[in-house]
Design a protein around this motif. Structure first.
Motif, PDB file in Angstrom:
ATOM      1  N   PRO A  24     -11.222  -1.305  34.158  1.00 41.35           N
ATOM      2  CA  PRO A  24     -12.099  -2.694  33.779  1.00 41.35           C
ATOM      3  C   PRO A  24     -12.034  -2.816  32.282  1.00 41.35           C
ATOM      4  O   PRO A  24     -12.133  -3.964  32.106  1.00 41.35           O
ATOM      5  CB  PRO A  24     -13.877  -2.209  34.258  1.00 41.35           C
ATOM      6  CG  PRO A  24     -13.351  -0.957  35.305  1.00 41.35           C
ATOM      7  CD  PRO A  24     -12.324  -0.280  35.024  1.00 41.35           C
ATOM      8  N   ASN A  36     -15.430  -5.255  37.673  1.00 36.60           N
ATOM      9  CA  ASN A  36     -15.805  -4.115  38.199  1.00 36.60           C
ATOM     10  C   ASN A  36     -14.831  -3.558  39.052  1.00 36.60           C
ATOM     11  O   ASN A  36     -14.287  -4.367  39.985  1.00 36.60           O
ATOM     12  CB  ASN A  36     -17.103  -4.262  39.303  1.00 36.60           C
ATOM     13  CG  ASN A  36     -18.271  -4.606  38.341  1.00 36.60           C
ATOM     14  OD1 ASN A  36     -18.360  -4.063  37.249  1.00 36.60           O
ATOM     15  ND2 ASN A  36     -19.182  -5.316  38.960  1.00 36.60           N
ATOM     16  N   ARG A  38     -12.424   0.422  40.408  1.00 36.60           N
ATOM     17  CA  ARG A  38     -12.174   1.785  40.538  1.00 36.60           C
ATOM     18  C   ARG A  38     -10.949   1.793  41.506  1.00 36.60           C
ATOM     19  O   ARG A  38     -10.958   1.113  42.505  1.00 36.60           O
ATOM     20  CB  ARG A  38     -13.402   2.501  41.103  1.00 36.60           C
ATOM     21  CG  ARG A  38     -14.241   2.961  40.033  1.00 36.60           C
ATOM     22  CD  ARG A  38     -15.337   4.040  40.727  1.00 36.60           C
ATOM     23  NE  ARG A  38     -16.562   3.950  39.988  1.00 36.60           N
ATOM     24  CZ  ARG A  38     -17.744   3.849  40.499  1.00 36.60           C
ATOM     25  NH1 ARG A  38     -17.918   4.060  41.617  1.00 36.60           N
ATOM     26  NH2 ARG A  38     -18.941   3.692  39.762  1.00 36.60           N
ATOM     27  N   TYR A  43     -13.582   0.534  47.635  1.00 33.67           N
ATOM     28  CA  TYR A  43     -14.527   0.093  46.516  1.00 33.67           C
ATOM     29  C   TYR A  43     -14.455  -1.321  46.668  1.00 33.67           C
ATOM     30  O   TYR A  43     -13.523  -1.963  46.613  1.00 33.67           O
ATOM     31  CB  TYR A  43     -14.141   0.647  45.279  1.00 33.67           C
ATOM     32  CG  TYR A  43     -14.613   0.412  44.081  1.00 33.67           C
ATOM     33  CD1 TYR A  43     -15.838   0.976  43.647  1.00 33.67           C
ATOM     34  CD2 TYR A  43     -14.285  -1.004  43.233  1.00 33.67           C
ATOM     35  CE1 TYR A  43     -16.453   0.670  42.545  1.00 33.67           C
ATOM     36  CE2 TYR A  43     -15.223  -1.122  42.284  1.00 33.67           C
ATOM     37  CZ  TYR A  43     -16.481  -0.244  41.941  1.00 33.67           C
ATOM     38  OH  TYR A  43     -17.334  -0.992  40.865  1.00 33.67           O
ATOM     39  N   PHE A  45     -14.652  -4.521  44.416  1.00 36.76           N
ATOM     40  CA  PHE A  45     -14.479  -4.975  43.088  1.00 36.76           C
ATOM     41  C   PHE A  45     -14.867  -6.301  42.792  1.00 36.76           C
ATOM     42  O   PHE A  45     -15.116  -7.093  43.784  1.00 36.76           O
ATOM     43  CB  PHE A  45     -12.934  -4.671  42.786  1.00 36.76           C
ATOM     44  CG  PHE A  45     -12.015  -5.452  43.668  1.00 36.76           C
ATOM     45  CD1 PHE A  45     -11.924  -6.927  43.012  1.00 36.76           C
ATOM     46  CD2 PHE A  45     -11.576  -5.386  44.785  1.00 36.76           C
ATOM     47  CE1 PHE A  45     -11.210  -8.039  43.691  1.00 36.76           C
ATOM     48  CE2 PHE A  45     -10.617  -6.399  45.477  1.00 36.76           C
ATOM     49  CZ  PHE A  45     -10.324  -7.605  44.904  1.00 36.76           C
ATOM     50  N   TRP A  53     -14.005 -11.666  44.250  1.00 36.25           N
ATOM     51  CA  TRP A  53     -14.490 -10.323  44.489  1.00 36.25           C
ATOM     52  C   TRP A  53     -13.591  -9.773  45.919  1.00 36.25           C
ATOM     53  O   TRP A  53     -13.086 -10.594  46.673  1.00 36.25           O
ATOM     54  CB  TRP A  53     -16.006 -10.338  44.826  1.00 36.25           C
ATOM     55  CG  TRP A  53     -16.691 -10.976  45.939  1.00 36.25           C
ATOM     56  CD1 TRP A  53     -16.730 -10.554  47.284  1.00 36.25           C
ATOM     57  CD2 TRP A  53     -16.816 -12.380  46.328  1.00 36.25           C
ATOM     58  NE1 TRP A  53     -17.127 -11.532  48.143  1.00 36.25           N
ATOM     59  CE2 TRP A  53     -17.081 -12.757  47.498  1.00 36.25           C
ATOM     60  CE3 TRP A  53     -16.693 -13.517  45.215  1.00 36.25           C
ATOM     61  CZ2 TRP A  53     -17.675 -13.763  47.856  1.00 36.25           C
ATOM     62  CZ3 TRP A  53     -17.117 -14.742  45.633  1.00 36.25           C
ATOM     63  CH2 TRP A  53     -17.543 -14.958  46.859  1.00 36.25           C
TER      64      TRP A  53
END
Length: 127
Positions: A24, A36, A38, A43, A45, A53
């Protein structure tokens, strides 16, 4: 629905390019923050403060990042796969984006170059 394919040659180590895709802080440094992210399958994001997103669907460190991407305009996800190969001192990147809405293809195709890989490449090649 349309498909976008792009390829890039980046004069930086594959690990540095990978970091720019999944960290990030580095994502924010090249312009897609706040982010955001990972490197974990499943996940959820966010990029550009939530304008984009989705969910990570495949993670192979320094090799492949596959994701479902959403925007407020799309009823179903666009599928993004970024493949990395390290060869002869360069990182070769192949982008595949599937399920791109027809009316947005040209804008999105240009956006990858101007707002995603263009700034990412400038950052990793300059440091």
């Amino acid at each position: 629905m349309m498909v976008i394919r792009q390829s890039y040659v980046i004069h930086a180590p594959v690990g540095k390019v990978w970091q720019a895709l999944i960290d990030p802080k580095v994502i924010a440094a090249w312009g897609a923050g706040p982010a955001n992210m990972r490197p974990t399958v499943g996940y959820k994001f966010k990029l550009w403060g939530g304008d984009i997103w989705g969910k990570n669907t495949e993670i192979k460190k320094n090799k492949r990042l596959a994701q479902e991407w959403y925007t407020d305009k799309w009823k179903r996800p666009s599928l993004v796969t970024i493949t990395l190969n390290w060869e002869n001192g360069r990182t070769y990147v192949d982008l595949l984006q599937e399920e791109v809405p027809d009316e947005e293809r040209d804008k999105i195709n240009k956006g990858w170059k101007e707002f995603y890989f263009g700034p990412l490449i400038r950052l990793v090649e300059s440091a």
